[in-house]
Design an enzyme around this catalytic site. Structure first.
Site, mmCIF file in Angstrom:
data_model
loop_
_atom_site.group_PDB
_atom_site.id
_atom_site.type_symbol
_atom_site.label_atom_id
_atom_site.label_comp_id
_atom_site.label_asym_id
_atom_site.label_seq_id
_atom_site.Cartn_x
_atom_site.Cartn_y
_atom_site.Cartn_z
ATOM 1 N N CYS A 335 2.153 -6.010 10.115
ATOM 2 C CA CYS A 335 1.760 -7.064 11.051
ATOM 3 C C CYS A 335 0.777 -6.528 12.094
ATOM 4 O O CYS A 335 -0.344 -6.173 11.758
ATOM 5 C CB CYS A 335 2.990 -7.695 11.682
ATOM 6 S SG CYS A 335 2.663 -9.307 12.450
ATOM 7 N N HIS A 433 6.646 -9.014 7.216
ATOM 8 C CA HIS A 433 7.889 -8.477 7.766
ATOM 9 C C HIS A 433 8.960 -8.532 6.678
ATOM 10 O O HIS A 433 8.995 -9.455 5.871
ATOM 11 C CB HIS A 433 8.351 -9.290 8.967
ATOM 12 C CG HIS A 433 7.503 -9.097 10.182
ATOM 13 N ND1 HIS A 433 7.418 -7.888 10.842
ATOM 14 C CD2 HIS A 433 6.699 -9.960 10.854
ATOM 15 C CE1 HIS A 433 6.608 -8.015 11.881
ATOM 16 N NE2 HIS A 433 6.155 -9.256 11.907
#
Length: 492
Positions: A335, A433
């Protein structure tokens, strides 16, 4: 004016705590699993949570990781009603408010309290939707319940309790000491109309012989006027961490394969690495610390990519990362960490101050922040065939929570529709994630690292015991669950 609700239409409990990190979240999870074992449907609820560990619901909403964990314990699908207000700290006393799963606004803490009536109304609406659907709700408070300076604006504890008027269970942590003062002080300082709602006490993280503490239990019941429903021993189970307070509890033996996760000031979703923690020596390394002894370095997610990238430069961690790359050490970004690995980050004023920022330059990609909107979605992707790590990953599932869009240059995609990977496959980034919570992804990375050091590796298995069943077994043994069921039915 907030409307009054008739609480006799359903059954609920409210778990509050003497402070943060006393075990409220796992207590709610345990109660939920114990209830569904009895055939009682239930949903978890936390009106307001402050955490950078979050989860994406199937409909694309964002809630605290703890409420997702509690939903898993209750065998229900996580929903934004379970955590209608999520605060994500950005620094400088500013938090992003996520309301009903969507970004609402960035608010300084002084201004946030002006939002209390509106947010409480939204939270109560979410609670009653859950109550209507499931019939039972187990509510979790936030932090310590007896914060006197917040009583007129505490939508997670006192104001909510005054509206719901449901039985309260007070949780304390004996490991940190002062449990008598914790419990007596909290009950005594609660508002007069809330104090009588406290119907039971649970003491967490007990070490030693419980028989020795039996006189202490009697003394607590005597001074507090409330029964102790259980004394739960200290335990360690592979449950997702709620927030950054949990990082301090993590231990590494420093042996075998060593992985460094950069502990960014605004680190988010470090639950991504909790499966790796079980099978390698994983350290959360402060920016500025040397990385020479590590076999792999991971840059995790962050609530503010630009500001945490600045910290990496100020502390010299950027140079440490380049030296790790030169040694042939895998460098992985998730991310915000993926965004940092690129060449350039261009912000129109949504992530931080408007401007163009140099990235770490380890991947050929550019990130643009052009909107306050977030990409929040669950994903299934297949890893690229660039060796030595990605081909063994195969198909994985996870979720995305990010601002910004990253466009690639010469580097190939690391996953179908996501990320970038260097030509030699040792540097890659992804928005996903939960990537390394997939056993096949954890095995791909760990087997490569072990083989490189000439070490044996026992693969991560996907059919491990259900930790929520183990948690429920623990509570059934040490907590009076029949009394809790009886309390749940008080409002029936």
């Amino acid at each position: 004016m907030i409307p009054a609700y008739n609480c006799t239409n359903g059954m609920s409990l409210f778990v509050i705590g003497t402070s943060s990190h006393v075990g409220k979240s796992v207590t709610v999870a345990a109660i939920c699993r114990c209830l569904i074992r009895r055939g009682i449907s239930v949903a978890p609820f936390k009106s307001q949570n402050m955490s950078l560990n979050s989860y994406v619901t199937p409909d694309g909403g964002e809630i605290g990781m703890a409420q997702a964990m509690q939903a898993f314990a209750a065998n229900v699908v996580p929903h934004t009603d379970m955590n209608p207000v999520l605060l994500k700290p950005k620094g400088d006393c500013v938090s992003q408010v996520v309301l009903n799963g969507r970004p609402y606004k960035d608010v300084p803490i002084a201004d946030y309290y002006r939002e209390t009536p509106h947010l409480l109304k939204k939270a109560l609406a979410s609670y009653h939707r859950l109550l209507n659907e499931y019939g039972q709700v187990v509510v979790e408070g936030a932090g310590g319940a007896a914060e006197l300076n917040l009583y007129d604006r505490d939508i997670a504890n006192t104001l909510l309790a005054q509206d719901l008027r449901i039985p309260l269970i007070l949780v304390a942590d004996i490991e940190r000491g002062g449990v008598f003062a914790q419990l007596y002080g909290t009950i005594t300082l609660l508002p007069p109309d809330v104090r009588p709602l406290v119907k039971g006490i649970i003491i967490n993280k007990f070490r030693g012989d419980p028989a020795i503490f039996a006189p202490g239990v009697k003394k607590i019941e005597e001074i507090c006027g409330v029964p102790v429903l259980g004394v739960v021993p200290y335990f360690s189970l592979p449950l997702p961490s709620e927030d950054s307070l949990s990082i301090g509890d993590k231990k590494s033996d420093g042996n075998g394969v060593r992985i460094a996760v950069i502990r960014l000031p605004r680190i988010s979703n470090f639950t991504d690495f909790e499966l790796l923690e079980q099978h390698a020596s994983l350290d959360y390394v402060t920016p500025g610390a040397p990385l020479a002894e590590y076999d792999c370095v991971i840059i995790p997610g962050t609530k503010n990519t630009i500001e945490d990238l600045r910290v990496l430069r100020e502390t010299g961690t950027d140079k440490e990362l380049h030296r790790a790359r030169e040694r042939g050490v895998p460098v992985i970004g998730i991310c915000g960490g993926y965004q940092m690995l690129g060449k350039t980050l261009i912000d129109a004023g949504f992530e931080s101050e408007a401007g163009t920022y140099d990235g770490l330059g380890l991947l050929d990609c550019v990130t643009h922040f052009t909107s306050y909107d977030k990409n929040t979605t669950q994903v299934t992707r297949h890893a690229a065939g660039v060796p030595p790590i990605l081909p063994a990953i195969g198909e994985v599932t996870g979720y995305e929570i990010h601002m910004g869009v990253t466009n690639g240059g010469c580097d190939r995609e690391a996953f179908e529709g996501d990320g970038r990977v260097s030509d030699d496959g040792l540097v890659f980034g992804s928005y996903m994630h939960g990537l390394f919570l997939n056993p096949n992804a954890a095995n791909a990375l760990l087997s490569y690292l072990h083989e490189k050091k000439g070490l044996m590796f026992e693969p991560v298995l996907s059919d491990c015991a259900d930790p929520y069943e183990t948690l429920a077994d623990l509570f059934e043994e040490h907590v009076d669950m029949e009394m809790i069921v009886a309390l749940l039915r008080v409002g029936e």
